[in-house]
Design a protein around this motif. Structure first.
Motif, PDB file in Angstrom:
ATOM      1  N   ILE A  93       0.868  -1.189   0.000  1.00 36.91           N
ATOM      2  CA  ILE A  93       0.000   0.000   0.000  1.00 36.91           C
ATOM      3  C   ILE A  93       0.900   1.232   0.000  1.00 36.91           C
ATOM      4  CG2 ILE A  93      -1.862   1.180   1.245  1.00 36.91           C
ATOM      5  CD1 ILE A  93      -2.778  -1.540   0.822  1.00 36.91           C
ATOM      6  N   ASN A 102      -5.139   5.324  -2.910  1.00 30.27           N
ATOM      7  CA  ASN A 102      -4.557   4.028  -3.238  1.00 30.27           C
ATOM      8  C   ASN A 102      -5.457   3.257  -4.193  1.00 30.27           C
ATOM      9  OD1 ASN A 102      -2.019   2.760  -2.023  1.00 30.27           O
ATOM     10  ND2 ASN A 102      -2.764   4.055  -0.359  1.00 30.27           N
ATOM     11  N   TYR A 105      -5.529   4.698  -7.670  1.00 24.55           N
ATOM     12  CA  TYR A 105      -4.253   4.960  -8.327  1.00 24.55           C
ATOM     13  C   TYR A 105      -4.204   4.443  -9.767  1.00 24.55           C
ATOM     14  CZ  TYR A 105       0.642   5.308  -9.376  1.00 24.55           C
ATOM     15  OH  TYR A 105       1.822   5.617  -9.998  1.00 24.55           O
ATOM     16  N   ARG A 154      -7.733  -2.066  -4.750  1.00 22.73           N
ATOM     17  CA  ARG A 154      -6.848  -1.355  -5.662  1.00 22.73           C
ATOM     18  C   ARG A 154      -6.558  -2.206  -6.905  1.00 22.73           C
ATOM     19  NH1 ARG A 154      -0.903   0.142  -3.626  1.00 22.73           N
ATOM     20  NH2 ARG A 154      -0.617  -2.063  -4.032  1.00 22.73           N
TER      21      ARG A 154
END
Lengths: 370, 304, 279
Positions: A93, A102, A105, A154
């Protein structure tokens, strides 16, 4: 399921090898994985499973062989261009970004995506892993289990064709691990993304996976559903790696269809086992029996195979007990007995130094050649 | 007092008191006291006696003349400005060269890394004065280095601009160049320390999520190395601003830096109060950067 | 996905060239026969000969070594004490001032430290008659003060890594606080103390600014001698002296690096062996 998956080969690994200097980490691995499958690479440390995973992610190029994903040859495709995302063992992370940043991203790279779409997608992913209230937190302000879910969200945000999970549960404590296993499975079912899981934990592999590839020293030793690799291991290695098992040297003395008759010196008797086509009469083989397939009794059982012995040791685990028995032939076996009745000491099947019998079906006695 | 109670006192109080007291006393006597003397000196009046100052008597107890001169006399203000600008430029170039070197150090193999780190530290162990001196040799008008640069210049520019040699010595350029040279290790080492601690899987994670290497650097590596950048920057900036040796040897006497001014006021003008006042003013200017430094140094050394 | 970071490598090559070209040039020109220090006039070792027959240089070197030896030793003792105090005694009256005092000299510009000590010594001499004159003693006192804080930093950092439990174990086994320090703490942090001493020694040997302010007539250390010559320009004998110093220190650092590297490798190998035996 297993057969169907193999036909519709979404991921095809063809004869892939990888060497680092003189060390060969992966040797001639060929596998196919179907779309929407949870596929595990199971093995001890140094078995090559992580290297194989890193080749799928694009961090390493195979020394030989090819990898096809959805029909596309992945050779030379750098990690940032692969529709493959990874959940790292350490979760990786970004410490200087919030949970939301995060998760969002990877979406920054989709030029066609509008800001609003991006925000929606992040919100949707946070919802999926139940982290919506934590969106503005920094990674050091959330727990280990929450970090794991950030890593998952993520990696899933860009809708990868393939999600690679490197020891996804290893950093969690036992209670959380069990709960997270089921969460992972339900998220996989909802998103339909193909999961490749690397793990050294056989229980984790058994619960999570549709199919498992057992690896050792860079090679795949067996591929199959959890039931297949557990009930029908193809080698002593696989049998011993998954679950515990009693093994004995044996010789085939006769074929009595559908059984084989074996002479097993350590058991002091002859034994009937499931027939295996590949063996011939007179061949030296290994007899393998899982501890829970053995039944302990005070009286000689009706079963086709019965051995006499004394209880040498016993360990009480609550739901079951493990017995170690000295056999008349000089060998020793381990047997599991479920503690079905609640009660005092007397409820036990047997106690230390008791003379007992163990019985088992020929169907549960495995004959292994390698 | 019995032996036992004496023993107990020694264990409980005496031993810590000794451990704390001795270095404490030393620093108070040889660092704090002299420093306080300087602060007091800065408000004294210059006289022609020996020692050349006076407090009280026919002079005022506290005279703020020195500070008033610092704020009004262009010479002092210019010196402060020159020092801060030179130090800032030197810090910038240290960062410009030091960052890629530090980053490169984290990317080479382990055996190479140890050798290269040693090569970074080695000049740091050799004499500071001689490192400055080495550049004096290179920058001089007749040195091979100057001749080479002059030839290159004359080859590249129109004939009218041709020069006989490049005037490098005794300029702010020389001061900055030598400061970059001597302070570069102070930039590289903290940067390397903070970059080396970064988790390489974070880079891989960014790549995996679609970032090219340049993007990975901007999104992941650079933001995480900011504490190291600030620590290294302050480690260069603070001593560079107060530097004495470099401006004395290679600097322009016409635009002195603060360190040289303090020394000149003291030794040549025999104006102790003025020297003391400039010193105090420099320290006041350095308080800000120092506090930034100690905050980020703790950050750079601790976890994230 | 191992790509060669070409950009980084080229900047590194530039960086290391920048580091070493001036030093190498100085070494080459120390063998210059010409009196003009920057114009090559053939190979000669005459400047080295001149150096070894120059009493001033020899005297300055001896004085520098004496000061460095004494100040490094005393500052190591003081610095070790304060490093341990910083790490182990977190609550005592005046701790804030104490930690300020051990960091301030690190960032105090040398000119200011030098001038404040000089004024201090002059005034002290006027009031109590000591120090009557400046020289070996005042230089050494000044060097002790600013090298001690470097030792403190190193020891403090090492102490923070050291396992507190082993000290508590010694106390539990009956050692008094001072015995714990000599039996346990100091042996454990001895590498840090050694590197602190080496750093203090080098700093003292190298210092010019503070020494210039705290010295008196007749006490010329080697850096002061170089300083007075260098202020007048580049001379070939300084090239020779510089070469000798750089080569000596370089060899020392390389030797120390190799020894430490070997020790570390041996330790790792032993650990691996012990681990395998346990298996």
């Amino acid at each position: 399921m297993a057969e169907g998956a193999a036909q519709d080969a979404f991921l095809r690994i063809e004869g892939v090898s990888k060497s680092f200097g003189s060390f060969q980490a992966v040797r001639d691995v060929s596998l196919t994985v179907g779309k929407g499958e949870i596929f595990s690479l199971l093995g001890g440390s140094g078995c090559g499973k992580t290297t194989l995973l890193r080749m799928l992610a694009g961090f390493e190029e195979p020394s030989a062989g090819r990898i096809f994903l959805d029909g596309r040859d992945m050779a030379g495709v750098p990690p940032w261009e692969r529709p493959v995302h990874m959940m790292f063992q350490s979760y990786a992370i970004f410490p200087h970004m919030t949970v939301e940043e995060n998760v969002g991203y990877g979406l920054k790279h989709d030029k066609g995506m509008s800001k609003a779409d991006r925000a929606n997608r992040v919100a949707e992913m946070l919802e999926l892993v139940q982290l919506t209230p934590f969106a503005q937190r920094k990674p050091h302000q959330i727990s280990g289990g929450q970090r794991q879910r950030v890593a998952l969200a993520r990696a899933l945000a860009r809708q990868p064709k393939l999600l690679l999970l490197d020891e996804p549960l290893a950093a969690l404590d036992k209670k959380l691990r069990e709960q997270t296993q089921f969460e992972l499975m339900s998220i996989q079912a909802r998103t339909g993304v193909t999961f490749i899981v690397v793990t050294h934990d056989q229980e984790e592999a058994m619960t999570l996976s549709d199919r498992i590839a057992v690896m050792d020293k860079g090679e795949v030793r067996q591929v199959g559903s959890p039931t297949e690799v557990y009930e029908f291991p193809n080698s002593r290695f696989v049998a011993g790696f998954i679950g515990s098992i009693n093994t004995f040297e044996a010789t085939v003395i006769a074929r009595e269809s559908p059984h084989l008759r074996l002479s097993v010196p350590a058991l002091g008797t002859e034994v009937l086992a499931r027939d295996v086509a590949a063996v011939a009469v007179g061949q030296a083989v290994t007899l393998a029996i899982r501890p829970e397939k053995l039944r302990i009794s005070r009286e000689r059982p009706e079963a086709a195979n019965a051995l006499a012995g004394t209880v040498r040791d016993l360990a009480y685990f609550g739901k079951d007990s493990l017995y170690r028995l000295d056999l008349a032939g000089g060998g020793m076996v381990q047997a599991h007995a479920v503690n079905a009745r609640r009660g005092d000491e007397g409820a036990r099947v047997a106690d230390w130094d008791d003379a007992v019998f163990v019985g088992f079906d020929p169907a549960s006695a495995l004959v292994l050649v390698t | 007092m019995t032996r036992a109670t004496l023993q107990r006192w020694l264990d409980d109080k005496g031993w810590p008191a000794f451990l704390i007291g001795l270095p404490y006393l030393w620093l108070v006597v040889f660092f704090l006291l002299p420093f306080l003397v300087v602060v007091v000196m800065s408000v004294a009046t210059k006289t022609t006696t020996a020692p050349p100052f006076s407090l009280g008597g026919e002079h005022p107890w506290i005279s703020l003349d020195t500070y008033a001169r610092i704020l009004t006399d262009g010479l002092y203000l210019r010196a402060f400005l020159t020092s801060l600008v030179n130090a800032a430029i030197a810090t910038f170039f240290c960062l410009l060269i030091g960052y890629p070197v530090a980053l490169g150090l984290t990317r080479v193999s382990h055996s190479w890394r140890n050798i290269l780190l040693m090569l970074v530290i080695l000049p740091f162990w050799t004499s500071f004065l001689l490192r400055v001196y080495a550049w004096m040799g290179l920058m001089g008008k007749t040195s091979w280095f100057n001749v080479m640069l002059t030839d290159a210049w004359n080859f590249l520019v129109p004939i009218d601009w041709a020069v006989r040699s490049i005037p490098m010595m005794h300029s702010n350029f020389a001061v900055i160049l030598v400061m970059v040279y001597t302070y570069l290790p102070f930039m590289i080492l903290p940067l390397y320390a903070s970059l080396e601690r970064l988790d390489p899987t974070l880079d891989e994670a960014a790549m995996d999520l679609g970032s090219r290497p340049a993007r990975v650097f901007l999104d992941v590596t650079l933001p995480q190395s900011i504490p190291g950048i600030i620590a290294g920057g302050m480690l260069v900036f603070i001593p560079a601003a107060g530097e004495l040796v470099i401006p004395t040897l290679v600097g322009d006497a016409g635009s002195p830096m603060i360190g040289r001014l303090i020394s000149d006021e003291f030794s040549q003008a025999k104006d102790w109060p003025m020297a003391a006042a400039i010193a105090v003013a420099l320290l006041v200017l350095m308080v800000g950067p120092t506090m930034i430094y100690s905050r980020y140094q703790a950050k750079a050394e601790g976890s994230t | 996905m191992k790509r060669r970071p070409t950009f980084l490598i080229s900047v590194m090559i530039f960086g290391f060239a920048f580091f070493y070209i001036p030093i190498l040039s100085m070494i080459v020109y120390s063998f210059n026969a010409s009196r003009l220090a920057t114009v090559w006039g053939g190979f000669s070792t005459k400047w080295y000969v001149a150096l070894f027959t120059n009493d001033k240089v020899i005297d300055a070197l001896i004085l520098s070594l004496k000061i460095a030896l004494v100040s490094a030793t005393i500052s190591t003792i003081l610095g070790t004490m304060s490093g341990i105090v910083l790490a182990r005694y977190t609550k005592f009256r005046g701790r804030t001032l104490f930690s300020g005092l051990v960091t301030a000299p690190l960032i105090m510009p040398e000119v200011i430290t030098g001038i404040s000590l000089l004024i201090f010594f002059i005034l002290l001499g006027n009031w109590i008659g000591w120090p009557a004159s400046r020289g070996f003693t005042t230089i050494t006192l000044a060097h002790i003060t600013f090298s001690a804080v470097f030792v403190t930093t190193i020891v403090h950092a090492r102490m923070l890594q050291a396992d507190r439990a082993i000290e508590e174990a010694a106390m539990d086994l009956g050692s008094r606080p001072w015995q714990v320090m000599f039996d346990i703490t100091l042996p454990v942090i001895s590498p840090a103390i050694l590197s602190g001493w080496l750093l203090a020694f080098t700093i003292s040997l190298d210092d010019v600014v503070i020494t210039a302010f705290t010295t008196g007539p007749g006490s010329t250390t080697l850096p002061l001698l170089i300083w007075s010559k260098v202020k007048l320009g580049v001379t070939p004998d300084i090239n020779a002296l510089a070469t000798l110093m750089v080569v000596t220190v370089g060899l020392g650092v390389v030797a120390a690096g190799i020894i430490m590297n070997r020790a570390e490798k041996r330790r790792q190998a032993e650990e691996r062996l012990a681990f395998q035996r346990n298996d």
